[in-house]
Motif scaffolding. Structure first.
Motif, PDB file in Angstrom:
ATOM      1  N   VAL A 166     -67.565   0.301  21.890  1.00  0.00           N
ATOM      2  CA  VAL A 166     -68.574  -0.734  22.130  1.00  0.00           C
ATOM      3  C   VAL A 166     -68.748  -0.975  23.620  1.00  0.00           C
ATOM      4  O   VAL A 166     -69.858  -1.134  24.120  1.00  0.00           O
ATOM      5  N   GLU A 167     -67.642  -0.955  24.370  1.00  0.00           N
ATOM      6  CA  GLU A 167     -67.701  -1.223  25.802  1.00  0.00           C
ATOM      7  C   GLU A 167     -68.002   0.021  26.621  1.00  0.00           C
ATOM      8  O   GLU A 167     -68.246  -0.083  27.824  1.00  0.00           O
ATOM      9  N   GLY A 168     -67.943   1.211  26.007  1.00  0.00           N
ATOM     10  CA  GLY A 168     -68.154   2.432  26.762  1.00  0.00           C
ATOM     11  C   GLY A 168     -66.924   2.934  27.481  1.00  0.00           C
ATOM     12  O   GLY A 168     -67.032   3.656  28.478  1.00  0.00           O
ATOM     13  N   ASP A 169     -65.735   2.572  27.012  1.00  0.00           N
ATOM     14  CA  ASP A 169     -64.472   2.981  27.626  1.00  0.00           C
ATOM     15  C   ASP A 169     -63.912   4.162  26.837  1.00  0.00           C
ATOM     16  O   ASP A 169     -63.392   3.999  25.731  1.00  0.00           O
ATOM     17  N   LEU A 170     -64.014   5.348  27.405  1.00  0.00           N
ATOM     18  CA  LEU A 170     -63.560   6.556  26.722  1.00  0.00           C
ATOM     19  C   LEU A 170     -62.047   6.676  26.715  1.00  0.00           C
ATOM     20  O   LEU A 170     -61.487   7.368  25.862  1.00  0.00           O
ATOM     21  N   ALA A 171     -61.364   6.013  27.642  1.00  0.00           N
ATOM     22  CA  ALA A 171     -59.909   6.146  27.730  1.00  0.00           C
ATOM     23  C   ALA A 171     -59.217   5.644  26.468  1.00  0.00           C
ATOM     24  O   ALA A 171     -58.217   6.220  26.027  1.00  0.00           O
ATOM     25  N   THR A 172     -59.737   4.575  25.852  1.00  0.00           N
ATOM     26  CA  THR A 172     -59.117   4.054  24.634  1.00  0.00           C
ATOM     27  C   THR A 172     -59.286   5.022  23.467  1.00  0.00           C
ATOM     28  O   THR A 172     -58.380   5.182  22.654  1.00  0.00           O
ATOM     29  N   GLN A 222     -73.953   8.489  23.899  1.00  0.00           N
ATOM     30  CA  GLN A 222     -74.217   9.906  23.658  1.00  0.00           C
ATOM     31  C   GLN A 222     -73.031  10.785  24.048  1.00  0.00           C
ATOM     32  O   GLN A 222     -72.668  11.724  23.329  1.00  0.00           O
ATOM     33  N   ASP A 223     -72.411  10.485  25.195  1.00  0.00           N
ATOM     34  CA  ASP A 223     -71.285  11.313  25.634  1.00  0.00           C
ATOM     35  C   ASP A 223     -70.105  11.187  24.669  1.00  0.00           C
ATOM     36  O   ASP A 223     -69.456  12.185  24.331  1.00  0.00           O
ATOM     37  N   MET A 224     -69.820   9.972  24.242  1.00  0.00           N
ATOM     38  CA  MET A 224     -68.739   9.783  23.268  1.00  0.00           C
ATOM     39  C   MET A 224     -69.083  10.432  21.933  1.00  0.00           C
ATOM     40  O   MET A 224     -68.212  11.007  21.271  1.00  0.00           O
ATOM     41  N   ASN A 249     -59.494  23.216  23.190  1.00  0.00           N
ATOM     42  CA  ASN A 249     -58.576  22.238  23.765  1.00  0.00           C
ATOM     43  C   ASN A 249     -58.874  20.868  23.188  1.00  0.00           C
ATOM     44  O   ASN A 249     -59.990  20.589  22.748  1.00  0.00           O
ATOM     45  N   ARG A 250     -57.874  20.025  23.194  1.00  0.00           N
ATOM     46  CA  ARG A 250     -58.065  18.659  22.719  1.00  0.00           C
ATOM     47  C   ARG A 250     -59.015  17.902  23.639  1.00  0.00           C
ATOM     48  O   ARG A 250     -58.965  18.050  24.858  1.00  0.00           O
ATOM     49  N   THR A 251     -59.896  17.110  23.030  1.00  0.00           N
ATOM     50  CA  THR A 251     -60.833  16.305  23.815  1.00  0.00           C
ATOM     51  C   THR A 251     -60.176  14.972  24.125  1.00  0.00           C
ATOM     52  O   THR A 251     -60.519  13.935  23.572  1.00  0.00           O
ATOM     53  N   ALA A 252     -59.216  14.986  24.999  1.00  0.00           N
ATOM     54  CA  ALA A 252     -58.499  13.780  25.387  1.00  0.00           C
ATOM     55  C   ALA A 252     -58.423  13.731  26.903  1.00  0.00           C
ATOM     56  O   ALA A 252     -58.849  14.649  27.604  1.00  0.00           O
ATOM     57  N   GLY A 253     -57.891  12.634  27.429  1.00  0.00           N
ATOM     58  CA  GLY A 253     -57.776  12.493  28.875  1.00  0.00           C
ATOM     59  C   GLY A 253     -56.793  13.451  29.496  1.00  0.00           C
ATOM     60  O   GLY A 253     -56.775  13.609  30.721  1.00  0.00           O
ATOM     61  N   ASP A 254     -55.954  14.084  28.681  1.00  0.00           N
ATOM     62  CA  ASP A 254     -54.983  15.055  29.186  1.00  0.00           C
ATOM     63  C   ASP A 254     -55.505  16.485  29.115  1.00  0.00           C
ATOM     64  O   ASP A 254     -54.707  17.424  29.116  1.00  0.00           O
ATOM     65  N   CYS A 255     -56.825  16.668  29.031  1.00  0.00           N
ATOM     66  CA  CYS A 255     -57.359  18.021  28.843  1.00  0.00           C
ATOM     67  C   CYS A 255     -57.069  18.913  30.047  1.00  0.00           C
ATOM     68  O   CYS A 255     -56.891  20.124  29.884  1.00  0.00           O
ATOM     69  N   PRO A 272     -51.026   8.067  30.778  1.00  0.00           N
ATOM     70  CA  PRO A 272     -51.377   9.080  29.765  1.00  0.00           C
ATOM     71  C   PRO A 272     -52.758   8.828  29.196  1.00  0.00           C
ATOM     72  O   PRO A 272     -53.110   7.710  28.846  1.00  0.00           O
ATOM     73  N   GLY A 273     -53.571   9.852  29.150  1.00  0.00           N
ATOM     74  CA  GLY A 273     -54.931   9.731  28.658  1.00  0.00           C
ATOM     75  C   GLY A 273     -55.961   9.449  29.727  1.00  0.00           C
ATOM     76  O   GLY A 273     -57.157   9.487  29.437  1.00  0.00           O
ATOM     77  N   ALA A 274     -55.533   9.165  30.961  1.00  0.00           N
ATOM     78  CA  ALA A 274     -56.485   8.885  32.036  1.00  0.00           C
ATOM     79  C   ALA A 274     -57.041  10.193  32.595  1.00  0.00           C
ATOM     80  O   ALA A 274     -56.310  11.178  32.772  1.00  0.00           O
ATOM     81  N   SER A 275     -58.331  10.205  32.888  1.00  0.00           N
ATOM     82  CA  SER A 275     -58.983  11.393  33.428  1.00  0.00           C
ATOM     83  C   SER A 275     -58.512  11.632  34.860  1.00  0.00           C
ATOM     84  O   SER A 275     -58.301  10.685  35.630  1.00  0.00           O
TER      85      SER A 275
END
Length: 715
Positions: free
Chosen positions: A282-288, A333-335, A445-451, A525-528
Motif C-alpha cells: 500500500v505504501e510502495g515499500d518493496l523492502a517489506t 506496476q513494479d511490484m 534468481n530470487r526476487t528479493a533484496g539479496d538478489c 537483510p533484504g535491503a537493495s
C-alpha cells in the motif's frame, strides 16, 4: 432584557451556548432545564432561580453552593471556594480538564494518578508508611457521575463511521460530515450500553497507555504489554499501525479490544511479516515484500477477517486479498511485475541448490570457512578459493524436449529476453556466441533484496546467500575498511557528477550522511544494494566483476523512469594485483534485479580457433566476456581515482593489467573467464551431478514418446 452574558452548558458536549439558544450550537442537542450559568461564576440562592442574581455575601469559609457547568444531572457538592475552579486536573490520556474530586477522567475513564488524589491526605500517607491499614474513603459522587455519564453517552449517541463524531440517536445524518447513519449491527452494538467486562477492558487499556496501573510513569504513553513470543515482532505491529492509520479515541472505545488482543497473541513472526508486506504494498515499500519472500512466505497467501481487522483500514484491505490484489488496487506496476513473476515461476523452478539441500548446506559451511580477514591497514575479508559455476556440457546429450524443460526450470527467460532482444547487452556478438561458444545464460534468481549477493554466489558456487553470510562479510569489510572505501567512493562520485555537468559540491557532513546510509544498507537483510557494494564484493572475491545491465529504468508498462549506473567493470583496485585472480564473473541487471550470467562447458579454447595460442588443458572451459557494448564502446570502469581516470587507451591498459584480455579476429576486446570441472570444488561438482541426474531419469520417457510419434508418422 435578558443579559447577553448569560449562557447555558450543553449536557453532552459541555459547549456554552447563549441563553436565547434552544439547541446546542455544537452538537444540536436539546436544551435541558439546567440552571443558566454566566461567564463568571455566581452564587445561587436556595430556591435556585436561574434568572435572578442575588447579591449575597460570601461565607467566611468561602463555601457556597455551585452548579457544575457540564451537566445538570451531576450532584451538587460543596466547594472550597473559587480557588477550586482553577485546580482542575488534566487527563494524561486525552488532556480533558476534570473536576478536582473526580478520580477518573469523564471522557476516557483514565485513572487519576494517586500522587495527586484528593482523597489522600498527608495524615493518611504517614499512617500507611507506619504500617497502619489505610482508611477507605467514601464513594465520591463525582465518580458516580462519571460512570453514569459514560453509560448515558453510549445509550444516547451513535458514532459516525466516517468522522467518528457521536450523534444523537434521532439524527439520520452526521451533523459534522452529513454521512448517513449506519443501520448494521455495529451501530446497534454502539447504541447498547457496554457490559462490565468491556468497561474493565477499556480501563486496563487506559492504564496501560497512561504508563502503568494506578499511577503514571514519567508521563509516557505505552502500548499494552505483549507476550514474550511477540517481542521480536513488536516493531512490525507498530509499522502496520502507522501504515493502516492510527485509530481515534472514539474508535478505540467502540472496538472490542479483548478480541483484538486475542488476535495479536495468536500472531506469529511469519504472520507479522505478511501484514508488513501488505502494508508495504500500500505504501510502495518493496523492502517489506522482499523480507517476507526471503523468509519463505507464500506469495499467494490471502488476508483473513482477523488480519483485516488488525490492519484496520477497510478502504485498502479486504478479506481474501493477496499481495497481487493489493498491487493491482494501488497500481504498483513494479511490484506487480515482481509478484507475478514470483507466483508463476516459484513452483516451476528447479535449480541445483533446491535439489540437493544437504550438499547446499555443506557448501555454505565451506564458504564460511574459506573467508579470512587480511592483516594490516586494509583489513578486508576475502575468499581463499577460486570457484566458477558453469552449466555442464552433458546437457547437450539430453533429448531436445528434456533440454527445453531443463532450461525452463533453471533459467530466467524474461531476463534472458530483455538482455538479448529489448536492449542488446549480452550475446549480441555472433563471433563470441557462435564461433567461440561463449553464450551467456541468465540463471533464475530470487526476487528479493539479496538478489545481488545471491547472483554473486550463484556465479561462483551455484547457491543462494540464504544465511546472509556474504552480506555480513560485506558489512564487516565496509566497516573495518571504511576509510579506504570512503575515499574511493567520494572521489568517484565527485568526478561522476561533474562528468554529467552537475557542478555542485557537498559539505563533509552531507558526504558522511550518504556514506552512513550505504553502510546501513549492507547490514539490513533484504535491503537493495548499490554500486559501492559491488566494488566491495570484487575485493571479497579477489576477482573482477563485470555487470551487463540495461541503461534505463523502465516501468512495468515500458516507460523510461531514469538512468542506471550499474553496467561496467568493477576491479579490486585496493588489493595488489598479485593477490587477485584475473578470471572475472558476469552479472546481469534488469529492472532493479540482478541475475548470474554463466556459460556452458566446452572442449577448451584451443579447439575453437580464436586466433590465440593458450597453454591450457582440454578440461579448461574458456568463456569470452566482451569488454565493449554493442556499439563497440569500452565498458566503464567504476571507482577509479583521479590518477587512474584517463582516456580510453589508458582504461584499456588498466583492463589488461587486471584481466586476462585478448582481441578476437573481429577486433573485439574480451576478457577470458577460465573454469575447470577437475579444478572446481568437489561439492559443487557433486551438486551439479545430482541435479543433472534428475533430468537423466526422464530421458527414457521422452525417448519412448518420440519413438511412438515416429511410428504414428510411419502409419
Amino acid at each position: 432584557m435578558t443579559d447577553q452574558r448569560e449562557k447555558w452548558a450543553c449536557d453532552y458536549c459541555t459547549y456554552e451556548n447563549w441563553s436565547s439558544a434552544t439547541k446546542c450550537t455544537m452538537c444540536r442537542a436539546q436544551r435541558s432545564r439546567a440552571p443558566i450559568i454566566t461567564e463568571e461564576p455566581y452564587k445561587i440562592s436556595p430556591d435556585l432561580d436561574p434568572t435572578r442574581k442575588w447579591d449575597l455575601p460570601a461565607n467566611e469559609g468561602g463555601s457556597s453552593l455551585l452548579i457544575c457547568p457540564d451537566s445538570s444531572a451531576r450532584p451538587r457538592i460543596r466547594s472550597a471556594g473559587m480557588a477550586e475552579m482553577a485546580t482542575k486536573w488534566s487527563c494524561q490520556m486525552c488532556t480533558f480538564l476534570n473536576w478536582p474530586r473526580a478520580i477518573r477522567c469523564t471522557q476516557c475513564l483514565c485513572q487519576r494518578p494517586k500522587s495527586c488524589s484528593p482523597t489522600e491526605s498527608p495524615h493518611t500517607s504517614s499512617s500507611n508508611a507506619g504500617g497502619r491499614p489505610a482508611l477507605h474513603s467514601p464513594v465520591d459522587p463525582c465518580e458516580e457521575y462519571n460512570d453514569r455519564n459514560r453509560l448515558n453517552t453510549h445509550q444516547r449517541h451513535w458514532t459516525c463511521s466516517s468522522c467518528t463524531y457521536q450523534n444523537l440517536p434521532k439524527t439520520l445524518k452526521c451533523v459534522v460530515c452529513d454521512h448517513a447513519k449506519p443501520y448494521h449491527h455495529e451501530a446497534i452494538e454502539l447504541a447498547q450500553p457496554p457490559d462490565h467486562s468491556a468497561i474493565i477492558n477499556e480501563q486496563d487499556r487506559a492504564r496501560w497507555r497512561a504508563g502503568g496501573v494506578g499511577g503514571c510513569s514519567g508521563g509516557q504513553r505505552r502500548s499494552p504489554p505483549l507476550p514474550k513470543r511477540e517481542d521480536h515482532v513488536q516493531m512490525d505491529f507498530q509499522r502496520i499501525e502507522l501504515a493502516a492509520g492510527a485509530m481515534s479515541g472514539k474508535e478505540e472505545q467502540s472496538m472490542d479490544f479483548k478480541k483484538l488482543k486475542q488476535i495479536r497473541n495468536r500472531m506469529r513472526k511469519m504472520d507479522w511479516l505478511f501484514l508488513s508486506a501488505c502494508a508495504g504494498v500500500v505504501e510502495g515499500d518493496l523492502a517489506t515484500v522482499e523480507a517476507y519472500k526471503s523468509s519463505g512466505g507464500d506469495i499467494a497467501r490471502q488476508l483473513t477477517a482477523d488480519e483485516v481487522q488488525l490492519l484496520n483500514r477497510a478502504s485498502a484491505f479486504d478479506v481474501g486479498f493477496t499481495l497481487v490484489h493489493l498491487a493491482i488496487r494501488f497500481q504498483r506496476q513494479d511490484m506487480l511485475a515482481i509478484l507475478l513473476t514470483e507466483v508463476n515461476q516459484q513452483a516451476a523452478k528447479c535449480i541445483p541448490s533446491m535439489v540437493c539441500p544437504e550438499l547446499t548446506e555443506q557448501i555454505r559451511r565451506e564458504i564460511a570457512a574459506s573467508l579470512h580477514q587480511r592483516k594490516g591497514d586494509f583489513a578486508c575479508y576475502f575468499l581463499t578459493d577460486l570457484v566458477t559455476f558453469t552449466l555442464p556440457a552433458d546437457i547437450e546429450d539430453l533429448p531436445p524436449a528434456v533440454q527445453e524443460k531443463l532450461f525452463d526450470e533453471v533459467l530466467d527467460r524474461d531476463v534472458q529476453k530483455e538482455l538479448e532482444e529489448e536492449s542488446p547487452v549480452i550475446n549480441w556478438s555472433m563471433e563470441l556466441g557462435t564461433r567461440l561458444d561463449s553464450r551467456l545464460y541468465a540463471l533464475w534468481n530470487r526476487t528479493a533484496g539479496d538478489c545481488l549477493l545471491d547472483s554473486v554466489l550463484q556465479a561462483t558456487w551455484g547457491i543462494y546467500d540464504k544465511d546472509s553470510v556474504l552480506r555480513k562479510t560485506l558489512h564487516d569489510s565496509l566497516h573495518d575498511c571504511s576509510h579506504w572505501f570512503y575515499t574511493r567512493w567520494k572521489e568517484w562520485e565527485s568526478w561522476y557528477s561533474q562528468s554529467f555537468g552537475l557542478h555542485f559540491s557537498l559539505r563533509e557532513e552531507q558526504w558522511q550522511e550518504d556514506w552512513a546510509f550505504i553502510l546501513s544498507l549492507a547490514s539490513q537483510p533484504g535491503a537493495s544494494l548499490e554500486q559501492t557494494h559491488i566494488f566491495v564484493l570484487a575485493h571479497i572475491l579477489r576477482r573482477p566483476i563485470i555487470v551487463y545491465g540495461v541503461k534505463y529504468y523502465k516501468s512495468f508498462r515500458g516507460e523510461t523512469l531514469g538512468y542506471t549506473r550499474f553496467q561496467g567493470v568493477y576491479l579490486p583496485l585496493l588489493w595488489e594485483q598479485s593477490f587477485c585472480w584475473k578470471s572475472p564473473i558476469a552479472l546481469g541487471y534488469t529492472r532493479g534485479h540482478f541475475s548470474a550470467l554463466v556459460a556452458m562447458e566446452n572442449d577448451g579454447y584451443d579447439n575453437r580457433g580464436a586466433g590465440a595460442n593458450l597453454n591450457t588443458d582440454d578440461d579448461v572451459t574458456v568463456t569470452f566476456l566482451p569488454l565493449v557494448d554493442s556499439e563497440r564502446k569500452l565498458l566503464h570502469i567504476h571507482f577509479l581515482s583521479a590518477q587512474e581516470i584517463g582516456n580510453e587507451e589508458q582504461q584499456e591498459k588498466l583492463l589488461r593489467e587486471w584481466l586476462d584480455c585478448c582481441v578476437t579476429e573481429g577486433g573485439m576486446l574480451a576478457a577470458m573467464q577460465k573454469s575447470s570441472r577437475r579444478r572446481n570444488h568437489p561439492l559443487v561438482t557433486q551438486m551439479v551431478e545430482k541435479w543433472l541426474d534428475r533430468y537423466r531419469q526422464i530421458r527414457p520417457c521422452a525417448s519412448l514418446s518420440d519413438g511412438e510419434e515416429d511410428e504414428d508418422d510411419d502409419e
